[in-house]
Design a protein around this motif. Structure first.
Motif, PDB file in Angstrom:
ATOM      1  N   HIS A 499       0.845  -1.176  -0.003  1.00 34.22           N
ATOM      2  CA  HIS A 499       0.039   0.128   0.186  1.00 34.22           C
ATOM      3  C   HIS A 499       0.898   1.304   0.103  1.00 34.22           C
ATOM      4  N   GLU A 500       2.319   1.145   0.163  1.00 39.57           N
ATOM      5  CA  GLU A 500       2.999   2.439  -0.105  1.00 39.57           C
ATOM      6  C   GLU A 500       3.884   2.418  -1.329  1.00 39.57           C
ATOM      7  N   ALA A 507      -9.207   0.039  -8.518  1.00 36.11           N
ATOM      8  CA  ALA A 507      -9.687  -1.401  -8.242  1.00 36.11           C
ATOM      9  C   ALA A 507      -8.992  -2.040  -7.077  1.00 36.11           C
ATOM     10  N   PHE A 508      -7.742  -1.689  -6.810  1.00 35.30           N
ATOM     11  CA  PHE A 508      -6.724  -2.524  -6.089  1.00 35.30           C
ATOM     12  C   PHE A 508      -7.404  -2.331  -4.478  1.00 35.30           C
ATOM     13  N   PHE A 509      -7.617  -0.872  -4.328  1.00 36.65           N
ATOM     14  CA  PHE A 509      -8.225  -0.652  -3.053  1.00 36.65           C
ATOM     15  C   PHE A 509      -9.666  -1.073  -2.759  1.00 36.65           C
ATOM     16  N   MET A 510     -10.389  -1.014  -3.870  1.00 36.00           N
ATOM     17  CA  MET A 510     -11.846  -1.745  -3.656  1.00 36.00           C
ATOM     18  C   MET A 510     -11.981  -2.918  -3.588  1.00 36.00           C
ATOM     19  N   LYS A 511     -10.831  -3.912  -4.065  1.00 32.59           N
ATOM     20  CA  LYS A 511     -10.842  -5.198  -3.797  1.00 32.59           C
ATOM     21  C   LYS A 511     -10.503  -5.588  -2.480  1.00 32.59           C
ATOM     22  N   MET A 512      -9.677  -4.829  -1.702  1.00 32.63           N
ATOM     23  CA  MET A 512      -9.312  -4.876  -0.221  1.00 32.63           C
ATOM     24  C   MET A 512     -10.488  -4.628   0.310  1.00 32.63           C
ATOM     25  N   TYR A 530      -8.539   1.870   4.420  1.00 34.88           N
ATOM     26  CA  TYR A 530      -8.619   1.380   2.905  1.00 34.88           C
ATOM     27  C   TYR A 530      -8.982   2.986   2.070  1.00 34.88           C
ATOM     28  N   TYR A 531     -10.270   3.157   2.484  1.00 29.54           N
ATOM     29  CA  TYR A 531     -10.982   4.408   2.033  1.00 29.54           C
ATOM     30  C   TYR A 531      -9.866   5.517   1.975  1.00 29.54           C
ATOM     31  N   GLU A 532      -9.126   5.949   2.804  1.00 35.49           N
ATOM     32  CA  GLU A 532      -8.423   7.163   3.240  1.00 35.49           C
ATOM     33  C   GLU A 532      -7.215   7.042   2.377  1.00 35.49           C
ATOM     34  N   ARG A 533      -6.614   5.908   2.263  1.00 34.90           N
ATOM     35  CA  ARG A 533      -5.331   5.504   1.212  1.00 34.90           C
ATOM     36  C   ARG A 533      -5.753   5.670  -0.157  1.00 34.90           C
ATOM     37  N   ARG A 536      -6.254   9.302  -1.211  1.00 35.83           N
ATOM     38  CA  ARG A 536      -4.920   9.790  -1.292  1.00 35.83           C
ATOM     39  C   ARG A 536      -4.481   9.878  -2.830  1.00 35.83           C
ATOM     40  N   GLU A 537      -5.002   8.953  -3.659  1.00 38.25           N
ATOM     41  CA  GLU A 537      -4.491   8.972  -4.939  1.00 38.25           C
ATOM     42  C   GLU A 537      -5.797   9.545  -5.722  1.00 38.25           C
ATOM     43  N   PHE A 538      -7.005   9.432  -5.452  1.00 42.68           N
ATOM     44  CA  PHE A 538      -8.213   9.636  -6.485  1.00 42.68           C
ATOM     45  C   PHE A 538      -9.055  10.467  -6.017  1.00 42.68           C
TER      46      PHE A 538
END
Length: 594
Positions: A499-500, A507-512, A530-533, A536-538
């Protein structure tokens, strides 16, 4: 300006009075129409004129014409058109001319005027507008063709159409479309004269009194056009297009024979000529009509074989990739044709496989046909040949991602032992930036067919790929595989290790998140992480991510008090149209409509 507007309005008043007098409009409507015309006319007199104002005025006047037409039909009054419609049509033409003078480059404006005249105007006005348009836009072949068609079809003047085509050829001496339409026009003219002559004969009228020139009736003028075109444009495809036009008319056998002779003598080195000559054998006259299905199938097979003979003859002198492509395409088309006769279908399959093999041996088979070849072999159950061709194809087109992908799919489907080795070879040969489909295919194959430790090694290699698209996709696949093979703990461990390490996909975060929610007691603290990470990107572009987070807080394990803060953050973070879409969705959620 006011004097000019007043003068034009005075020209309108007699028409409006006549409309009221005959009962087509009421006094109230006359006042409304006069008021509307005044406003529109003043707009046209502005210092800075707008094309939209002219178009609005024209459309208004056309709507008046349509209204008059409907009122006439309703009350059954069909008189005084010269005093009612004609002045309106004249006024519309005047507005069009004023607009065309100012915006001469606007082709659509000219075409709108032509369309109006074809529906409402006189033939003389149509010719004048077409001439003016062509004087401004002589560089557009399509306008010359359209003008000639108008002369031929709307004004019934083949002489004017011919004159326009000849002028067009002065500006566009190498234009294929102009020649094609000129050729067609001359044949249509000859056909029209032949029909007139035939009708006169049936009516027992002496045709000798009329000047029916035999040469024109037989299409000699079209032949002159063909000769001129053939000298200037030396392309087999173009000559074939003229032949196809001539074939539409039933009196052009001599002309068709002339074109065919020229085609065969001058374009021996063109694969299109050979392709056409071969396919002609399909339509060649055969034996008398056969009644049985097997008899008809035998005749079709005989004609197809004659086509192949022509192709084989062509390849003796023209052994090129283009010629082989024509041959293979013909065989493939015949193979795909439906038939209930198994013998014919089998013969077509054998013929196709033979030609594909010959083209391959000559190293002149195009890449796309290897896919067709493999499909035919697989449908026939010939797995040995399919495996061999799949491997051979990748050797010939070693830098083609699509060729590798289809061949590897074939080998995976056949459970070939060569698949693992060829996956490695594929990644060595193709451009890394285009290799994503091969990584995804190998990931799916490895998760099913390889040992866990081999799959782990493959994923670790993919995760370290310098190509962002590959690295991102492998993260998703690795997380999915970790969950399937080691459960939640292994999936969480995989996520923590990745995750870093950018880049990421949503999709990577939504899968987790999906994995977490599948547990008996999902932890809200983990979901928030997971949502916060992911945000950060989107956070600036994905309003759906914010909405999903808010819905999670509104759920059984969340805290609804956090929704206000999330809404405030979303509005601050999102950019452009995403803010409006988010606001709309959030409002629908609050009102219970989402």
């Amino acid at each position: 300006m006011a004097d000019l507007v007043q003068q034009r309005l005075e020209d309108i008043i007699p028409t409006l009075e006549q409309l009221e007098r005959v009962g087509l409009v009421t006094n109230k409507e006359v006042k409304s129409m006069l008021k509307r015309s005044t406003a529109l006319e003043y707009k046209l007199q502005r210092t800075v004129q707008s094309k939209d104002d002219f178009i609005t005025f024209i459309q208004y006047e056309i709507n008046v014409l349509e209204l008059i037409k409907k009122r006439r039909s309703r009350i059954g009054y069909h008189f005084k058109r010269e005093e009612i419609e004609f002045p309106i049509i004249h006024r519309i033409n005047s507005i069009f001319r004023r607009a065309e003078t100012k915006w001469q480059e606007d082709v659509q404006l000219w075409l709108s005027h032509v369309a109006f005249l074809k529906k409402w105007g006189t033939k003389g006005q149509l010719s004048k507008v077409l001439s003016s348009m062509l004087a401004i836009h002589p560089d557009k072949p399509a306008l010359w063709i359209m003008a000639a068609k108008c002369e031929m079809e709307d004004r019934n003047s083949s002489e004017s159409a011919r004159h326009l085509f000849l002028r067009a050829l002065r500006f566009h001496p190498q234009n294929k479309k102009v020649y094609q339409e000129y050729f067609r026009m001359e044949l249509m003219h000859a056909e029209k004269l032949r029909k007139q002559q035939e009708e006169m004969k049936q009516a027992k009228i002496d045709v000798e009194e009329y000047n029916f020139v035999p040469e024109i009736l037989s299409g000699k003028l079209a032949e002159v056009v063909y000769r001129d075109a053939a000298q200037k444009i030396k392309e087999a495809e173009f000559i074939l297009s003229l032949l196809q036009i001539a074939a539409i008319f039933d009196f052009t056998k001599a002309l068709q024979d002339t074109i065919l002779q020229d085609l065969q003598s001058q374009y021996v080195d063109d694969c299109l000529m050979w392709d056409f000559m071969a396919k002609r054998e399909l339509a060649a006259a055969g034996a008398s009509e056969l009644q049985s299905a097997k008899g008809r199938a035998f005749e079709i097979d005989r004609r197809e074989e004659r086509c192949c003979v022509v192709y084989e003859e062509a390849l003796k002198s023209l052994n090129t990739e283009a010629m082989w492509t024509c041959y293979v395409t013909f065989c493939l088309e015949r193979y795909k044709r439906k038939t209930n006769i198994s013998e014919l279908k089998e013969k077509r399959k054998k013929r196709l496989l033979r030609v594909l093999q010959s083209a391959h041996d000559a190293k002149l088979l195009q890449e796309t046909y290897y896919n067709n070849w493999l499909q035919v072999l697989l449908s026939s159950g010939d797995t040995v040949s399919a495996t061999q061709i799949a491997i051979t194809a990748t050797q010939r087109f070693s830098q083609s991602v699509e060729m590798w992908r289809f061949s590897l799919q074939t080998l995976v489907h056949l459970e070939s032992t060569e698949a693992g080795h060829l996956f490695q070879e594929a990644l060595k040969h193709v451009n890394p930036k285009e290799s994503l489909p091969l990584w995804q295919l190998q990931a799916d194959w490895s998760m099913i067919s390889q040992k866990p430790e081999d799959t782990e090694t493959f994923f670790q290699k993919g995760l370290l790929s310098p190509v962002p698209a590959v690295s991102s996709a492998m993260k998703e696949k690795y997380l999915e595989w970790s969950y399937k093979t080691g459960g939640y703990k292994r999936a969480r461990k995989a996520f923590t290790s990745l995750h870093e390490h950018r880049p990421f996909t949503k999709a990577f975060f939504m899968k987790m998140i999906e994995i977490e929610k599948e547990q008996e007691t999902p932890k809200m603290s983990n979901l928030r992480d997971y949502y916060e990470r992911a945000l950060r990107e989107f956070s600036s572009s994905d309003e759906d991510l914010w909405m999903n987070y808010i819905k999670e807080e509104l759920g059984r394990h969340g805290n609804p008090e956090n929704c206000g803060k999330l809404h405030w953050r979303a509005v601050k973070s999102l950019e452009g149209e995403s803010v409006e879409r988010f606001t709309t969705k959030y409002t629908l959620l609050q009102t219970g409509h989402m």
